[in-house]
Write an enzyme that holds these catalytic residues in place. Structure first.
Site, PDB file in Angstrom:
ATOM      1  N   HIS A 123      27.954  25.226  43.752  1.00  0.00           N
ATOM      2  CA  HIS A 123      26.633  25.533  44.308  1.00  0.00           C
ATOM      3  C   HIS A 123      25.527  24.647  43.724  1.00  0.00           C
ATOM      4  CE1 HIS A 123      25.179  27.533  40.645  1.00  0.00           C
ATOM      5  NE2 HIS A 123      26.449  27.895  40.503  1.00  0.00           N
ATOM      6  N   HIS A 132      30.953   8.293  45.027  1.00  0.00           N
ATOM      7  CA  HIS A 132      32.363   8.591  45.302  1.00  0.00           C
ATOM      8  C   HIS A 132      32.815   9.650  44.303  1.00  0.00           C
ATOM      9  CE1 HIS A 132      36.749   6.957  45.892  1.00  0.00           C
ATOM     10  NE2 HIS A 132      36.680   8.270  45.958  1.00  0.00           N
TER      11      HIS A 132
END
Length: 194
Positions: A123, A132
């Site tokens: 979250h 990446h």
């Protein structure tokens, strides 16, 4: 859709497109020796600038250069159907989410990111452009990752950490404190080596 980059990473993205019933017109690659990948043609130039595009190149800086020099193209995003993505997160154009990924509530993912196989973003994370996140990397809640950073395979980042821009976090590294821009970090706990 055209995939810009005919390599191993392009193969994975092509299969995600196929899983979503997206028609792949061809790959685009500067290597004139490449003519076909996964039975799709490879062109050296962009034949149709009005089509949809994904940059299918794993290198963060190369993705940024291609995106910056092709601002008029219609970049889209692709999500593997076996990823779990919160309806309350935001994911920008050019980003690809691979199979087995979990992205939880109110996380924000930038442009042209790779969220790779089985990685987990909890979250309230902020992932800036051209990042990446490698396979099996795990980011706890409220982690911030700066532009162009590469989080290596199996890396773990505890909650509330900020990682700067254009960093390299090595495979299996455990991050327990903030990391400045441009750092290379390895080990458990992570130590800056460059």
């Amino acid at each position: 859709m055209y995939l810009y980059g005919a390599s191993g990473h392009g193969k994975v993205i092509a299969e995600i497109a196929e899983e979503n019933n997206v028609v792949i017109d061809a790959f685009i690659d500067q290597d004139v020796l490449k003519t076909e990948l996964l039975e799709y043609k490879v062109f050296n130039d962009i034949p149709n600038k009005n089509a949809d595009f994904i940059i299918s190149i794993g290198n963060n800086l190369t993705r940024k250069k291609i995106a910056d020099s092709n601002t008029g193209l219609n970049f889209v995003k692709l999500f593997h159907p076996k990823s779990i993505i919160s309806k309350r997160c935001t994911i920008n154009v050019g980003t690809v989410v691979m199979g087995g990924v979990t992205i939880n509530s109110e996380s924000r993912i930038g442009k042209h990111c790779i969220i790779n196989t089985n990685s987990s973003i909890d979250h309230d994370c902020i992932i800036e452009d051209f990042v990446h996140i490698s396979p099996n990397a795990a980011l706890a809640g409220d982690v911030k990752v700066g532009e162009g950073t590469h989080i290596g395979i199996g890396a773990c980042i505890i909650q509330g950490i900020t990682i700067g821009k254009w960093c390299t976090i090595g495979a299996g590294t455990v991050i327990i404190k903030d990391i400045p821009d441009g750092a290379t970090v390895v080990g458990n706990p992570g130590k800056i080596i460059n």
